[in-house]
Write an enzyme that holds these catalytic residues in place. Sequence first.
Site, PDB file in Angstrom:
ATOM      1  N   ASP A  73     122.068  19.709  24.575  1.00 59.04           N
ATOM      2  CA  ASP A  73     122.759  19.978  23.323  1.00 59.04           C
ATOM      3  C   ASP A  73     123.598  21.228  23.548  1.00 59.04           C
ATOM      4  O   ASP A  73     123.734  21.686  24.690  1.00 59.04           O
ATOM      5  CB  ASP A  73     121.769  20.125  22.156  1.00 59.04           C
ATOM      6  CG  ASP A  73     120.884  21.357  22.261  1.00 59.04           C
ATOM      7  OD1 ASP A  73     120.979  22.109  23.252  1.00 59.04           O
ATOM      8  OD2 ASP A  73     120.080  21.571  21.329  1.00 59.04           O
ATOM      9  N   CYS A  83     117.894  22.217  26.268  1.00 57.04           N
ATOM     10  CA  CYS A  83     118.267  22.707  24.940  1.00 57.04           C
ATOM     11  C   CYS A  83     117.888  24.185  24.916  1.00 57.04           C
ATOM     12  O   CYS A  83     117.767  24.799  25.974  1.00 57.04           O
ATOM     13  CB  CYS A  83     117.577  21.898  23.835  1.00 57.04           C
ATOM     14  SG  CYS A  83     115.773  21.954  23.809  1.00 57.04           S
ATOM     15  N   THR A 101     115.022  25.699  24.008  1.00 54.07           N
ATOM     16  CA  THR A 101     113.673  25.940  24.522  1.00 54.07           C
ATOM     17  C   THR A 101     113.172  24.840  25.448  1.00 54.07           C
ATOM     18  O   THR A 101     112.202  25.046  26.167  1.00 54.07           O
ATOM     19  CB  THR A 101     112.652  26.041  23.373  1.00 54.07           C
ATOM     20  OG1 THR A 101     112.604  24.780  22.696  1.00 54.07           O
ATOM     21  CG2 THR A 101     113.008  27.160  22.410  1.00 54.07           C
ATOM     22  N   HIS A 156     101.181  14.693  39.658  1.00 52.13           N
ATOM     23  CA  HIS A 156     100.043  14.147  38.919  1.00 52.13           C
ATOM     24  C   HIS A 156     100.434  13.270  37.739  1.00 52.13           C
ATOM     25  O   HIS A 156      99.687  12.361  37.377  1.00 52.13           O
ATOM     26  CB  HIS A 156      99.156  15.280  38.398  1.00 52.13           C
ATOM     27  CG  HIS A 156      98.472  16.039  39.478  1.00 52.13           C
ATOM     28  ND1 HIS A 156      97.525  16.993  39.214  1.00 52.13           N
ATOM     29  CD2 HIS A 156      98.595  16.010  40.835  1.00 52.13           C
ATOM     30  CE1 HIS A 156      97.088  17.511  40.345  1.00 52.13           C
ATOM     31  NE2 HIS A 156      97.732  16.944  41.341  1.00 52.13           N
ATOM     32  N   HIS A 193      95.437   9.502  39.813  1.00 52.79           N
ATOM     33  CA  HIS A 193      96.269   9.824  38.650  1.00 52.79           C
ATOM     34  C   HIS A 193      96.792   8.574  37.941  1.00 52.79           C
ATOM     35  O   HIS A 193      97.103   8.621  36.753  1.00 52.79           O
ATOM     36  CB  HIS A 193      97.443  10.706  39.065  1.00 52.79           C
ATOM     37  CG  HIS A 193      97.012  11.931  39.797  1.00 52.79           C
ATOM     38  ND1 HIS A 193      96.313  12.956  39.202  1.00 52.79           N
ATOM     39  CD2 HIS A 193      97.151  12.276  41.098  1.00 52.79           C
ATOM     40  CE1 HIS A 193      96.055  13.897  40.091  1.00 52.79           C
ATOM     41  NE2 HIS A 193      96.559  13.513  41.254  1.00 52.79           N
TER      42      HIS A 193
END
Length: 147
Positions: free
Chosen positions: A10, A66, A68, A99, A134
């Site tokens: 963004d 973005c 964060t 994993h 996994h």
Amino acid sequence: MDACVVFGSDHAGFALKKILANHVSASGRTVVDVGCDAPQSCDYPLFAAKLCDVVLERGCLGVLICGTGIGMSMAANRRRGIRAAVCANEYMARLTRAHNDANVLCLGERWIGVGLAESVLDVFLGTAYEGGRHQRRLDLFDSIPTL
């Protein structure tokens, strides 16, 4: 897996996206940029959706940026088959690929520096999924019904 790396952002991740896309391109990988195309305010879920479409269609890895990384990861993880992870360091990037078979890296331009972002991205792209023990947990992702 397709050798391309798909980038989306963004407005808050626009500058870092350009830097990281150039970094990946310089390494010889094909870069696909799904936007945004300018630093003006825009809605991140739309770009997360575009990136997810390409990742799922081509089987390549994606990078969403973005402010964060959190909003992008939330939007991307709504899509079946997408495993998006916010990574703050190389250790997180290595383990989420090894994993969790993460196929989308999410970063926040407002908290990560360029050097660390490049290093985290390099580790993410250079780490293979280990499978084995996994896989049972990953299989549960699609077996648990959504609410």
